[in-house]
Write an enzyme that holds these catalytic residues in place. Structure first.
Site, mmCIF file in Angstrom:
data_model
loop_
_atom_site.group_PDB
_atom_site.id
_atom_site.type_symbol
_atom_site.label_atom_id
_atom_site.label_comp_id
_atom_site.label_asym_id
_atom_site.label_seq_id
_atom_site.Cartn_x
_atom_site.Cartn_y
_atom_site.Cartn_z
ATOM 1 C CG ASP A 88 -3.347 -2.551 -4.314
ATOM 2 O OD1 ASP A 88 -2.580 -3.530 -4.158
ATOM 3 O OD2 ASP A 88 -2.944 -1.432 -4.642
ATOM 4 C CG ASP A 90 2.065 -1.085 -1.015
ATOM 5 O OD1 ASP A 90 2.317 -0.682 0.128
ATOM 6 O OD2 ASP A 90 2.432 -2.186 -1.449
#
Length: 325
Positions: A88, A90
């Protein structure tokens, strides 16, 4: 109320037990104690009570303070390696949310004279919704649309898209100035993957331009050209739907079961597990108290030596041992 349990492990080191290191928190779940290797470390297990809550149309659980007791678990190294390491963006590559995306949203709202400000706590609730456009839409649907927003459904979609584009440009300016650093251990484990011929990709609900900026400016162009990015509206349904992780596996030509995902949120974890992938959680500022019971391992970060939490070999060991709840 439903009861759940979580094992949090305090360890000087998973890999060099003779070298003193700061304590870290991780979670490991395994199917068969008898099949685990003999090297072990002390664990603290805690019973936590879940209480369901609903906010902005998303149901989550809040867990009460734990009762602790002592048990033991084991960690191992393995020659097995994942076919792909999927990150991922953020909260995993960079802890961007509070002082990056939130600030950029608020600046956009101010410049567009919407009379809206998302404080730290409110934004934490909104993060339970995957995607910035989806986040704004859910917020306005619940609290009321600004006076200067259009009233038609299609016009509102275009309005939200224009806000998100402006917000992304402001966020990219922060990244280009390198005001937000990489989280510890990210560059290290990516370099380990490259050295072993393991695919690396970033799979995010954020705008593709914003994700590309983070990868390019903070990881550098040499790494960036080797990293495949799946982001934004590349799939019709965002996390917790598994579509983005399944697309990554298909595009890279690897089996989902041979992928290890690094996530920081409950919705990301749900997406990875629904895709049939192993998932390690590295908690971020906003997600520390979320429910990660289904994760294969949980740490506070990846970590650089001498405070390393895990490496590529550990990712492989999870695939080999098939840790499950």
């Amino acid at each position: 109320m439903a009861a759940t349990s979580i094992i949090s492990i305090s360890s000087a080191s998973l890999f060099t037990p003779t070298t003193p290191q700061p304590k870290t928190q991780c979670l490991l779940k395994h199917k068969d104690h008898d099949q685990l290797p003999s090297s072990s470390f002390t664990a603290l297990a805690s019973l936590k009570i879940s209480r369901p809550t609903t906010s902005f149309g998303v149901t989550t659980t809040t867990r009460l303070p734990p009762r602790r007791f002592t048990c033991s678990a084991s960690a191992s190294s393995s020659s097995t390696l994942p076919s792909a390491l999927l990150f991922d963006c953020d909260g995993v590559l960079v802890d961007t949310e509070k002082d990056g995306h939130r600030i950029s949203f608020n600046q956009t709202f101010q410049e567009r004279e919407l009379g809206v400000t998302w404080d730290v706590d409110l934004y934490g609730e909104l993060l339970k919704i995957g995607g910035g456009k989806e986040r704004m839409t859910a917020y306005f649907n619940q609290t009321g649309w600004p006076a200067n927003a259009p009233t038609g459904e299609q016009e509102r979609k275009e309005f939200i898209a224009s806000l998100h584009k402006q917000k992304t440009e402001l966020f990219m300016a922060l990244i280009e100035k390198k005001l937000l650093p990489l989280r510890p251990g990210v560059a290290k484990i990516i370099d380990q993957a490259f050295a072993q011929g393991v695919h690396v990709a970033v799979c995010s609900t954020s705008n593709e331009k914003a994700v590309s900026a983070i990868v390019s400016f903070l990881l550098g162009p040499e790494r960036a050209e080797k990293i495949k990015i799946f982001a934004g509206d590349v799939v019709p349904r965002k996390k917790p739907d598994p579509a983005i992780y399944l697309l990554a596996a298909s595009t890279l030509g690897v089996e989902p079961s041979r992928c290890v995902v690094v996530e920081d949120s409950a919705i990301g974890l749900a997406a990875a597990k629904a895709a049939g992938m192993t998932c390690i959680v590295t908690k971020s500022g906003y997600t520390a108290d979320e429910d990660f019971l289904n994760a294969d391992a949980v740490f506070d970060c990846i970590g650089d030596p001498p405070e390393e939490r895990f490496d590529l070999a550990f990712c492989g060991s999870l695939l080999e041992k098939q840790y499950v709840s």
